[in-house]
Design a protein around this motif. Structure first.
Motif: not given
Length: 822
Positions: A10, A103, A504, A534, A542, A546-547, A550
């Motif tokens: 992560d 994530p 996130t 973000t 994050t 990753d966003e 996701s």
């Protein structure tokens, strides 16, 4: 076995895979040392079908062998998998090719519950995105939440900042004997300056420790034996809490830890940075080595810490494939600080852009409510007028793209309508000026999206077209099937409003407890422009990649959906780049050969905005109006927090049911008023009112009230005969923070929740996170609290007529008695 290497699953370095060699065999130990409940590793082992064991410290770990494979060129590689997902290839030279990660959003959901519901495909993601749908902008982020902890730590060492003793004690950082001695000597000198301050106890200690400093470079470099663990603790303080969801209170605290680095001052006594290569954390070390190289670069050799922040923000964006960002910053509405900031931006940004190709612009952020987390900070009543006075000048700068309303969404944006009247004037001068509002972030103010649009539309000058408008979060409004919901969709489309989504942060800040009803796909289907942000990536562990992953995996967005978002983003990037060029030419013409600061100061003119234009009655100071009823919550009784009236949306009343009445009656009959007290909110409605009217055993009842109350609320509180606790928060939906300060962080308690919206969900989450153990009961018929309860499986208990709360309390008492007897 000998240690070989390690890698992380992560971004926040919470899930560690340590690798050990035994001859030609490779073994792994997967651990989660920053997550103390054990939920994360238990849930991970369950979905991967891997056994758990304990290490020598009694912590849960997952152990196994990493098989070795040979390819057609006879090259060896060890392949680490979880379930059926290939996560990493490890090569004999120790290099690791990471192919999939976990994530932050999945990690949070695993940490939050004892019964994680998502499968492997929504937990471990392949870190690849198709090039033609890869997002290239971060359109919703915040200045001091942007940089990862490792970069901030490196900046602190490189710039040799002052680090307060308060945070050393708070984080339990280890010092050498010499460092401890010097700090105590300095503390004694500082203490003498507060002899006449009038402060006592913990307040005096806090003030002294806040003003006693160590050189941060000294703390790390001259303390290498403790450096590894100290860096881990400091890194952890720079992101929201690990074991589950946070609330806005936690976010505000994290910002205070970050301000030590982001708003740093250099130490008076500097040291030689000659042993950087010995820093045990490779990422901090490598970042520092690059900073030393930058020192030799004439473009960056004289950078301030703020300019280095911008440089490293841009470098991080470049790594993520982001080329354009708009960053919210409150500095741009502060008179002299804004001028200094813009001066430094103009000095360094052209060089940064030349290196990275990343264009950074800013949104001047105004707080929708005053900040209360900084105890000694006094916000003037005319702070918004002061903000507008500064913005009259700073909006002319080419690096300023627009404005933003920030802060916890606990007030109706319509109360700030007079401010919008001034903002649309800026948009009339600069058609590229963006008006962004944080709206629809939680479910307590479902009018805020519609009200944000109407605030702008109603204030337009004659003949003025709708300015560029974006809404941050946009999660909650009325059902699209309702007339109000249909009207919101129409207003969004007709006015070309852009919605920004930050998945996130929504989950980690307790604003989203279930992903199945997320509105993004519906908005896209309706033709509404949507983009990704973000929200200050490093706060939530994050990043832009990753966003997007996701959004795709968690919300099951198709490539076509992502393409629609990419098109909306492309148009904003292009508009932003054109706006910068046009404003730059106009700004050069405005300034000419004069000093930029002098010109902007001349543009700052006093702004007067009308008060109470919303028609709301004047609010009273609760500390003055209720002073005779104020008293501390007694320590000789166990507090029971009752939710069922004060924690709803403004327009939704709690409906009392006969079954609910019966449960509350039985609870009052069972409890002893000499042993327990009740704590409620300020509205004296619903089950709170029922409790007061049926208090035949004379329980002590405390009401936590906001700092500002209406005359009607004062009269109800006085008539109820409750004992008063006044929150520092002015808005009713913010008082959940005071329950945390006064109860959940300090003592054991019980929560009995009949009803409530986001404020109730926040209070329940605070109870779960608090240092004092809290037993949480939730009425099984409360639809509004169902998602919160489900996300906290194993930490809450349902009660109803079939599962009476009194029976469950008796079971708990018996279990506790049996444990004590053993």
């Amino acid at each position: 076995m000998t240690y070989f290497t390690c890698f992380f699953l992560d971004t926040e370095k919470d899930i560690i895979v340590s690798l050990y060699k035994d001859l030609d065999k490779l073994f792994y130990v997967l651990s989660t040392p920053n997550h103390h409940t054990g939920n994360l590793i238990r849930n991970l082992s369950t979905i991967c079908g891997l056994p758990l064991s304990e290490n020598d410290d009694g912590m849960l770990v997952i152990k196994g062998e990493v098989p070795c494979f040979v390819d057609s060129s006879n090259l060896e590689a060890y392949v680490f998998t979880l379930g059926d997902i290939e996560v990493a290839s490890i090569f004999p030279d120790g290099s690791v090719d990471l192919k999939a990660t976990i994530p932050a959003i999945a990690k949070t959901l695993m940490s939050q519950t004892k019964n994680y519901q998502l499968d492997l495909s929504k937990t471990i993601f392949k870190t690849q995105i198709k090039k033609d749908i890869k997002f290239r902008a971060d359109l919703h982020t915040h200045m001091n939440g942007n940089l990862p902890g490792d970069v901030l730590i490196a900046l602190g060492i490189y710039h040799q900042i002052r680090y307060p003793l308060y945070y050393i004690r708070k984080l339990d950082l280890k010092l050498t004997d010499a460092q401890e001695k010097r700090l105590l000597e300095q503390r004694a000198k500082v203490a003498r300056q507060f002899v006449t301050s009038g402060l006592q106890g913990k307040y005096l200690d806090r003030r002294i420790n806040d003003n006693t400093f160590i050189n941060f470079a000294d703390l790390i470099l001259n303390n290498l034996d403790n450096a590894e663990m100290n860096i881990v603790k400091i890194r952890g303080s720079l992101a929201v809490i690990k074991d589950g969801q946070a609330v806005f209170t936690n976010l505000e605290k994290v910002y205070l830890y970050r301000y030590v680095f982001c708003k740093a001052r250099e130490s008076e006594e500097l040291i030689n940075l000659n042993n950087i290569s010995q820093i045990p954390d490779i990422d901090v070390k490598n970042t520092l080595l690059q900073m030393l190289k930058d020192k030799e670069n004439p473009d960056y050799s004289n950078n301030t810490i703020f300019q280095d922040k911008l440089l490293w923000i841009a470098r991080n964006y470049k790594k993520q494939g982001v080329c354009y960002a708009e960053i919210s910053d409150t500095t741009l509405v502060k008179k002299y600080e804004s001028l200094e900031m813009l001066k430094q931006v103009h000095e360094v940004m052209p060089k940064i852009y030349q290196e990275t190709g990343v264009m950074i612009r800013f949104l001047a952020a105004m707080r929708r409510i005053p900040l209360t987390i900084v105890k000694d900070a006094v916000t003037p009543s005319d702070y918004l007028e002061q903000n507008l006075e500064v913005l009259r000048a700073t909006f002319l700068d080419p690096y300023v793209a627009g404005c933003d309303f920030v802060g916890e969404e606990i007030n109706d944006i319509i109360t700030l309508k007079p401010v919008f009247k001034e903002l649309v004037k800026f948009a009339a001068i600069d058609p590229s000026f963006v008006i962004r509002v944080h709206a629809g972030e939680n479910d307590s103010l479902k009018d805020n999206i519609a009200h944000s649009i109407s605030c702008v539309k109603d204030c337009l000058l004659p003949g003025q077209t709708m300015p560029k408008m974006r809404l941050g979060h946009g999660l909650y409004t009325y059902s699209p099937r309702s007339q109000k919901g249909k009207e919101v969709i129409k207003q969004l489309k007709d006015n070309n409003v852009v919605l920004e989504f930050q998945l996130t942060s929504n989950v980690r800040l307790n604003n989203l407890n279930s992903l199945k009803d997320h509105p993004l796909k519906y908005y896209l289907k309706q033709g509404i422009r949507c983009v990704q942000g973000t929200d200050g990536a490093a706060l939530y562990g994050t990043n832009s990649i990753d966003e997007e992953l996701s959004l795709k995996k968690m919300l099951e967005l198709s490539d076509d959906d992502l393409e629609l978002m990419k098109e909306a983003e492309n148009s904003i990037i292009e508009e932003g780049q054109i706006a910068y060029s046009d404003k730059k030419a106009a700004f050069i013409s405005l300034v000419k050969n004069r000093d930029m600061e002098e010109v902007l100061l001349e543009k700052m003119k006093t702004v007067k905005i009308s008060k109470d234009s919303s028609g709301k009655q004047k609010r009273l100071d609760a500390n003055k109006e209720l002073k005779d009823e104020i008293s501390e919550i007694t320590w000789d009784r166990f507090p029971i927090v009752l939710l069922g009236g004060s924690f709803n949306t403004e327009k939704r009343a709690t409906r009392i049911t006969p079954d609910g009445q019966c449960e509350l009656d039985k609870l009052m009959d069972f409890l002893n008023p000499d042993e327990v007290c009740f704590v409620i909110g300020h509205k004296i409605s619903g089950y709170e009112k029922y409790l007061i009217e049926n208090n035949k055993k004379n329980f002590k009842i405390y009401a936590v009230v906001p700092a500002l109350i209406s005359r009607h609320e004062k009269d109800k509180l006085m008539a109820a005969g409750v004992i008063i606790r006044v929150s520092p928060e002015a808005e009713g939906m913010g008082i959940y923070k005071s329950f945390n300060y006064e109860i959940f962080e300090r003592r054991p308690s019980m929560v009995v929740a009949f009803d409530g919206n986001s404020a109730a969900a926040n209070l329940i989450q605070e109870a779960k996170n608090g240092k004092g153990k809290s037993v949480i009961f939730i009425w099984s018929h409360s639809q509004t609290l169902q998602q919160k309860a489900n996300s906290l499986h194993g930490y809450v208990r349902y009660f109803d007529s079939e599962n009476p709360i009194v029976n469950q309390i008796m079971e708990l008492q018996n279990k506790l008695a049996n444990n004590n007897s053993q």
